[in-house]
Design a protein around this motif. Structure first.
Motif, PDB file in Angstrom:
ATOM      1  N   LEU A  43    -125.842  63.327  11.945  1.00 33.35           N
ATOM      2  CA  LEU A  43    -125.231  63.240  10.618  1.00 33.35           C
ATOM      3  C   LEU A  43    -125.224  61.799  10.115  1.00 33.35           C
ATOM      4  O   LEU A  43    -125.370  61.551   8.916  1.00 33.35           O
ATOM      5  CB  LEU A  43    -123.790  63.778  10.653  1.00 33.35           C
ATOM      6  N   VAL A  44    -125.061  60.861  11.023  1.00 27.97           N
ATOM      7  CA  VAL A  44    -125.081  59.436  10.658  1.00 27.97           C
ATOM      8  C   VAL A  44    -126.504  58.989  10.331  1.00 27.97           C
ATOM      9  O   VAL A  44    -126.722  58.145   9.454  1.00 27.97           O
ATOM     10  CB  VAL A  44    -124.495  58.578  11.805  1.00 27.97           C
ATOM     11  N   ALA A  45    -127.475  59.568  11.018  1.00 27.08           N
ATOM     12  CA  ALA A  45    -128.871  59.115  10.932  1.00 27.08           C
ATOM     13  C   ALA A  45    -129.403  58.934   9.510  1.00 27.08           C
ATOM     14  O   ALA A  45    -129.948  57.866   9.189  1.00 27.08           O
ATOM     15  CB  ALA A  45    -129.769  60.048  11.733  1.00 27.08           C
ATOM     16  N   PRO A  46    -129.283  59.923   8.615  1.00 25.98           N
ATOM     17  CA  PRO A  46    -129.857  59.723   7.281  1.00 25.98           C
ATOM     18  C   PRO A  46    -129.168  58.619   6.481  1.00 25.98           C
ATOM     19  O   PRO A  46    -129.765  58.068   5.561  1.00 25.98           O
ATOM     20  CB  PRO A  46    -129.670  61.093   6.605  1.00 25.98           C
ATOM     21  N   LEU A  47    -127.941  58.277   6.838  1.00 24.15           N
ATOM     22  CA  LEU A  47    -127.220  57.229   6.122  1.00 24.15           C
ATOM     23  C   LEU A  47    -127.707  55.836   6.507  1.00 24.15           C
ATOM     24  O   LEU A  47    -127.422  54.862   5.813  1.00 24.15           O
ATOM     25  CB  LEU A  47    -125.714  57.352   6.383  1.00 24.15           C
ATOM     26  N   VAL A  48    -128.445  55.742   7.616  1.00 23.15           N
ATOM     27  CA  VAL A  48    -129.004  54.453   8.029  1.00 23.15           C
ATOM     28  C   VAL A  48    -130.526  54.512   8.097  1.00 23.15           C
ATOM     29  O   VAL A  48    -131.163  53.624   8.670  1.00 23.15           O
ATOM     30  CB  VAL A  48    -128.411  53.990   9.389  1.00 23.15           C
ATOM     31  N   GLY A  49    -131.105  55.557   7.540  1.00 20.96           N
ATOM     32  CA  GLY A  49    -132.564  55.652   7.476  1.00 20.96           C
ATOM     33  C   GLY A  49    -133.213  55.935   8.806  1.00 20.96           C
ATOM     34  O   GLY A  49    -134.224  55.321   9.161  1.00 20.96           O
TER      35      GLY A  49
ATOM     36  N   GLY B 291    -132.725  51.634   6.434  1.00 20.74           N
ATOM     37  CA  GLY B 291    -134.139  51.806   6.759  1.00 20.74           C
ATOM     38  C   GLY B 291    -134.501  51.457   8.181  1.00 20.74           C
ATOM     39  O   GLY B 291    -135.478  50.745   8.416  1.00 20.74           O
ATOM     40  N   LEU B 292    -133.741  51.956   9.153  1.00 17.41           N
ATOM     41  CA  LEU B 292    -134.027  51.628  10.554  1.00 17.41           C
ATOM     42  C   LEU B 292    -135.440  52.042  10.956  1.00 17.41           C
ATOM     43  O   LEU B 292    -136.192  51.246  11.529  1.00 17.41           O
ATOM     44  CB  LEU B 292    -133.012  52.302  11.473  1.00 17.41           C
TER      45      LEU B 292
ATOM     46  N   SER C 152    -122.756  47.576   6.549  1.00 21.47           N
ATOM     47  CA  SER C 152    -123.802  48.077   5.641  1.00 21.47           C
ATOM     48  C   SER C 152    -123.936  49.587   5.676  1.00 21.47           C
ATOM     49  O   SER C 152    -124.228  50.204   4.646  1.00 21.47           O
ATOM     50  CB  SER C 152    -125.148  47.428   5.960  1.00 21.47           C
ATOM     51  N   ALA C 153    -123.721  50.217   6.826  1.00 15.41           N
ATOM     52  CA  ALA C 153    -123.876  51.667   6.920  1.00 15.41           C
ATOM     53  C   ALA C 153    -122.895  52.365   5.996  1.00 15.41           C
ATOM     54  O   ALA C 153    -121.694  52.160   6.070  1.00 15.41           O
ATOM     55  CB  ALA C 153    -123.641  52.129   8.356  1.00 15.41           C
TER      56      ALA C 153
END
Length: 414
Positions: A82-88, A227-228, A220-221
């Motif tokens: 769930l966190v993944a798309p918020l940090v790319g 865009g990780l 930043s997150a």
């Protein structure tokens, strides 16, 4: 019409056209102007009911069955997705758990070990690294202006791995990289000033030197695109109680890029990261994938509160959040310039959009006393010694009317 009236009218118009205005109803708020979401995010309305269910039904009735039936066991990776798309990031690269400090330590030691294996990153430049060069990597570069705990953890990681610690400013990083560099730890946004650092450019420079890049995303997150995956970041950590609104002390997360996971060697191997956790074997065999970042039994209560909190992001794009963040901070600076007596405060946050996070830091001689009086008047920011007033703008629930009111009250207090 007075200048204050004109700005108030503009604020109302901006709020009327705000595409994210409806998200505000997903939070528990009052008439306070809350500009401290960069320290602790507001309470999402779905969290209390979810926590009650976890306590009363999942724990109270199902008890140990909830590890399977309520999905407790898979929560760290499920919430990581769930966190993944918020940090790319694509799914399968983030695991939630532990504190930011613990994850910084895991990431840094793991980064040094990756660097010493040789060819730690996917770029053509690093692919030229030889094992002999990699074995000589004995230096950790760290942001000298970083949040203190990052520095403490970097120092400990350096001692553990036999490395020298080299603190420099982010601007100095490209000039100090070399064959000795093993890992570089940087903050995406400076916690004190709100300066946004060049993640793509600095990551590329680290890779060109054959080293491993570790980024701290705490500020930043949830506030801007990271865009990780796009920028090839190796490892990243972050908290969830700021712009992700997970609650006080909510668990942090660790990102390990997919192609590095089979080589990521955590310095904290626990039974939860074992390939066969219930085998109770005396020998350690790491799990596959991001699960290597797990350590011990997950903190279920706060973890599932975080899962509920992340529901506020349904239908919200991080690009829209970034656009509103820049508009809010621009408007705040404009209102401060219009309302506050000349020379009374000085912004230490960059004006350029490409160098600004989602906060404004104002230098003020009596900042501590000023912030106390602001809070008494219903405008909540925070104070950082010795002389900084810090205002964080969470676009999911902060509006332009809040911004105008905050600047006006600041002027009255001053």
């Amino acid at each position: 019409m007075s200048e204050s009236s004109e700005l108030a009218v503009r604020a109302a118009k901006l709020d009327a056209g705000d595409g994210l205005a409806g998200v505000r109803s997903r939070f528990v708020l009052d008439d306070v102007v809350y500009l401290d979401g960069n320290s602790l995010g507001a309470l999402p309305a779905a969290v209390p009911g979810r926590v009650e269910d976890v306590v009363r039904r999942q724990w109270g009735e199902l008890r140990i069955r909830s590890w399977d039936e309520s999905g407790w066991w898979t929560a760290p990776e499920r919430i990581g997705d769930l966190v993944a798309p918020l940090v790319g990031a694509a799914a399968g690269q983030i695991v939630v758990g532990d504190s930011t400090s613990v994850n910084v330590f895991k990431a840094l030691v793991g980064a040094v070990r990756l660097a010493r294996l040789g060819k730690p990153v996917a770029s053509a430049a690093s692919a030229a690294s030889t094992a002999s060069v990699a074995s000589g990597r004995d230096e950790i570069v760290v942001d000298a202006t970083t949040f203190p705990t990052d520095g403490y953890m970097a120092e400990s990681a350096a001692r553990l791995t036999g490395c020298t610690l080299r603190p420099v400013t982010p601007a100095e990083v490209p000039g100090v990289l070399g064959e000795r560099t093993a890992a570089v730890l940087l903050n995406h946004v400076d916690y004190r000033s709100g300066r946004l650092h060049d993640l793509p450019g600095l990551t590329a420079a680290v890779h060109a030197a054959g080293a491993v890049a570790v980024w701290d995303l705490c500020h930043s997150a949830g506030a801007l695109p990271v865009g990780l995956d796009e920028h090839g970041v190796d490892l990243a950590v972050g908290c969830t109680y700021k712009y992700l609104n997970g609650g006080p002390g909510s668990p942090a997360y660790l990102y390990v890029r997919a192609d590095l996971q089979d080589r990521f060697d955590s310095p904290l191997p626990g039974w939860n990261s074992h390939a066969e956790p219930f085998g109770m074997r005396s020998d350690y065999e790491p799990a596959t994938g991001a699960l290597r970042g797990r350590v011990g039994t997950p903190d279920i209560l706060s973890m599932l509160a975080l899962e509920a909190a992340l529901e506020v992001w349904d239908g919200v794009s991080i690009e829209a959040v970034r656009a509103k963040s820049l508009a809010l901070t621009d408007f705040f600076l404009e209102c401060v310039a219009a309302y506050v007596p000349s020379g009374r405060v000085e912004s230490v946050t960059p004006v350029a959009h490409g160098e600004r996070g989602s906060q404004i830091a104002l230098r003020c001689d009596d900042a501590g006393d000023v912030m106390k009086r602001l809070i008494e008047r219903g405008v909540v920011g925070d104070f950082r010694r010795p002389d900084v007033l810090r205002f964080g703008f969470t676009p999911l629930y902060v509006g332009f009317g809040d911004v105008e009111r905050a600047a006006r009250v600041l002027a009255e207090v001053l």
